[in-house]
Design a protein around this motif. Structure first.
Motif, PDB file in Angstrom:
ATOM      1  N   THR A 193      45.028  36.442  34.673  1.00 14.83           N
ATOM      2  CA  THR A 193      44.874  37.808  34.166  1.00 14.83           C
ATOM      3  C   THR A 193      44.917  37.835  32.642  1.00 14.83           C
ATOM      4  OG1 THR A 193      45.937  38.657  36.166  1.00 14.83           O
ATOM      5  CG2 THR A 193      45.843  40.134  34.261  1.00 14.83           C
ATOM      6  N   GLY A 243      42.027  39.099  30.474  1.00 18.79           N
ATOM      7  CA  GLY A 243      42.424  40.283  29.714  1.00 18.79           C
ATOM      8  C   GLY A 243      42.059  40.180  28.238  1.00 18.79           C
ATOM      9  N   LYS A 301      39.788  42.797  26.337  1.00 19.86           N
ATOM     10  CA  LYS A 301      40.355  43.499  25.177  1.00 19.86           C
ATOM     11  C   LYS A 301      39.404  43.389  23.979  1.00 19.86           C
ATOM     12  CE  LYS A 301      44.479  43.896  22.356  1.00 19.86           C
ATOM     13  NZ  LYS A 301      45.620  43.158  21.780  1.00 19.86           N
ATOM     14  N   GLU A 341      40.934  47.824  28.525  1.00 20.02           N
ATOM     15  CA  GLU A 341      42.258  47.459  28.995  1.00 20.02           C
ATOM     16  C   GLU A 341      42.120  46.825  30.391  1.00 20.02           C
ATOM     17  OE1 GLU A 341      46.356  49.882  29.891  1.00 20.02           O
ATOM     18  OE2 GLU A 341      44.773  50.952  28.784  1.00 20.02           O
ATOM     19  N   ILE A 342      43.062  45.961  30.760  1.00 21.10           N
ATOM     20  CA  ILE A 342      42.986  45.352  32.083  1.00 21.10           C
ATOM     21  C   ILE A 342      44.274  45.639  32.860  1.00 21.10           C
ATOM     22  CG2 ILE A 342      43.985  43.063  31.635  1.00 21.10           C
ATOM     23  CD1 ILE A 342      41.584  41.858  33.100  1.00 21.10           C
TER      24      ILE A 342
END
Lengths: 242, 242
Positions: free
Chosen positions: A53, A57, A61, A66-67
């Motif tokens: 992640t 991410g 970004k 956003e994640i």
């Protein structure tokens, strides 16, 4: 709104930064209205879900999104229903199918993508968008409840498609493997999707994006090569095989 | 009598005649008391079961054995119980597992080999001798009822093992695929069995046959290389994983 899919062959081209070749396309595809994507890291095996992640991410970004990772949330069904976009990364397709079926979220993901929100997948994440995972290149390291996928498109994708082989070795070519698939599944079309390319679905329209051709396989028919200028919309009107 | 297995990585080395490298070993293994072998062609996909049987039958005839193909018989259970030796050839491991489970002959084959008669397998036929088919290299073109195998040895074999890769391509190395398997199956040993080599089991003894080393993988342990002089009998004393 109509169904929107971005199905990448691979995350990263040899020698490039992670997801580099696809960043601009991902940004164009998600646009300015999406702020946060829901990431499903279940294909990850040698990397932890957290590490995976973080890696993804950073890229999202960089391009302004956003994640949120599903494994860090409490109520999978609810978080899926509230998602603005869903992203499923690569890794091992059997591991991905195992967890999607075990957590019983496969139908709810399918429903939300069919009705509302954009989907991005690469490698295993593109395989799972098909009727089944039967055209994956991965090792079956874990036994899923079922081989069925999200069935977002009515054909199969073989990601990382290549005509190259390991020298002085008896392993089948990718084409030979797909031909085996076709013998057992004669009604199903298979797209050989080369690295560095992707399929973009917008409602009833589908385009190949990238500088390489794709190959389309069907039992008893000659292999056809298509490029990014080809009209491929007939692929979305195929009868659904499963 | 004790359990007797001859598990080949592959049928044929690049540039050689079909099964050539293994003919002498097969003859030594079956000996003079066996007259006829029962051939199970269920891994065959692009070749019909009949054509596959003919191809294999020619080789066995050359070295002095008659062949009977299971798909041409009426009572699978009975023909297995009366077999002098069982031979399962390569092809697609999922297709093989599908038919062995669907015809419900997997347990009866296992029983007869554990108790009485010699078994020869190559490629998919060696994979199916393991606890599961989870270390196959094949495409999952058909969904078997179960991934379980004949469980004749307490470890997994990866046939056609190689350290080579396709140049300029992102596909995992074989080692990377096996490492994924180990993360999910940390208690299971995996033998990387290179082309041109085989494992020969005689009761509690197991030997590597061939001029190449094999690689042994276990989660959290360094990879160990063994050759045809190595004592590998510990591999038969492993706790059974499934």
């Amino acid at each position: 709104m109509h169904k929107r899919l971005l199905l990448l062959s691979n995350s990263t081209n040899v020698g490039e930064d992670y997801l580099l070749y696809a960043r601009q396309e991902i940004q164009n595809f998600l646009g300015a209205s999406v702020k946060k994507v829901l990431f499903i890291p279940f294909a990850g095996v040698t990397l932890t879900f957290d590490a995976y992640t973080e890696k993804v991410g950073k890229v999202f970004k960089d391009i302004g999104y956003e994640i949120e990772a599903i494994h860090r949330t409490d109520n999978y069904h609810q978080v899926i229903k509230q998602a603005e976009a869903i992203v499923i990364g690569g890794g091992n397709t059997f591991h991905l199918a195992y967890w999607l079926h075990k957590t019983a979220i496969i139908d709810i993901i399918k429903e939300i993508i069919n009705n509302k929100i954009p989907y991005i997948g690469w490698s295993a994440g593109s395989n799972i968008a098909c009727p089944t995972i039967k055209t994956t290149n991965d090792m079956p390291i874990i036994e899923p409840i079922s081989f069925s996928g999200l069935n977002l498109v009515p054909f199969q994708i073989n990601p990382h498609y290549t005509d190259e082989v390991i020298p002085h070795h008896n392993g089948e070519t990718r084409e030979a493997r797909i031909r085996e698939f076709l013998v057992v599944n004669p009604d199903v079309y298979v797209v050989g999707l080369k690295e560095g390319t992707m399929l973009k679905v917008e409602g009833s329209t589908i385009k190949l994006v990238g500088n390489q051709t794709m190959r389309l396989f069907k039992f008893g028919e000659p292999i056809v090569e298509y490029d990014s200028n080809s009209n491929l919309d007939f692929l979305l009107r195929l009868f659904r095989s499963e």
